[in-house]
Design an enzyme around this catalytic site. Structure first.
Site, mmCIF file in Angstrom:
data_model
loop_
_atom_site.group_PDB
_atom_site.id
_atom_site.type_symbol
_atom_site.label_atom_id
_atom_site.label_comp_id
_atom_site.label_asym_id
_atom_site.label_seq_id
_atom_site.Cartn_x
_atom_site.Cartn_y
_atom_site.Cartn_z
ATOM 1 N N GLN A 1 -29.280 20.918 -9.948
ATOM 2 C CA GLN A 1 -29.258 19.476 -9.691
ATOM 3 C C GLN A 1 -29.029 19.222 -8.204
ATOM 4 O OE1 GLN A 1 -29.175 17.152 -12.488
ATOM 5 N NE2 GLN A 1 -29.492 15.577 -10.972
ATOM 6 N N PHE A 2 -30.098 19.270 -7.406
ATOM 7 C CA PHE A 2 -29.952 19.091 -5.960
ATOM 8 C C PHE A 2 -29.431 17.709 -5.596
ATOM 9 C CE2 PHE A 2 -34.099 17.172 -6.397
ATOM 10 C CZ PHE A 2 -34.167 16.243 -5.371
ATOM 11 N N THR A 3 -29.616 16.728 -6.474
ATOM 12 C CA THR A 3 -29.179 15.364 -6.165
ATOM 13 C C THR A 3 -27.657 15.215 -6.125
ATOM 14 O OG1 THR A 3 -29.336 14.682 -8.480
ATOM 15 C CG2 THR A 3 -31.293 14.345 -7.095
#
Length: 149
Positions: free
Chosen positions: A78-80
């Site tokens: 989950q890069f966000t």
């Protein structure tokens, strides 16, 4: 490394309308890799997660780990989690590791987590458009961050 950890009764990942992975009772882990993360961050998180005591004991207190209940883990990249929305309304992701750096670190994290926990560890598909479903138990949601260097 930053993780959002949710105690779940069940969770699954669907990609393109097909179920990709699923777990029963355990932890859904949304895992973010930053530009600064190293093997030490992965090792710290892989030791912390299986031993985090957020499951109820016989007295109703959060005193048991996913290892102790024999649960499962579903880990989704989950890069966000490293979004910065402090200026303007469109988040920036400059703190997130680029995918060519993040993917091998994510894969290594999953490998370490499997070894450390001894439990079933399912994943999403790195970089894919995923639909994540869960039944949150509690709800219990914890944000963990590896120690600053």
């Amino acid at each position: 490394m930053r993780c959002v950890v949710q105690r779940v009764r069940e969770a699954s990942v669907t990609i393109g309308g097909e179920r990709f992975s699923s777990i029963g009772a355990g932890l859904l882990v949304l895992a973010g890799i930053s530009r600064e993360d190293t093997e030490a961050d992965l090792a710290w998180m892989s030791r912390k997660l299986p031993n985090l005591r957020i499951f109820e004991d016989d007295e109703g207190r959060m005193n048991r780990s996913v290892k102790e209940i024999g649960g499962e883990l579903l880990v989704v990249s989950q890069f966000t989690l490293y979004a910065d929305a402090s200026r303007g309304n469109r988040p920036g992701f400059t703190e997130s590791a680029p995918s060519e750096v993040a993917q091998p670190l994510f894969d290594r994290f999953v490998e370490l987590l499997r070894r450390e926990s001894g439990l079933p560890v399912e994943t999403g598909s790195f970089g894919a458009d995923m639909q994540v479903s869960l039944i949150n138990d509690g709800p219990v949601t914890i944000i963990l961050e590896s120690p600053k260097k």
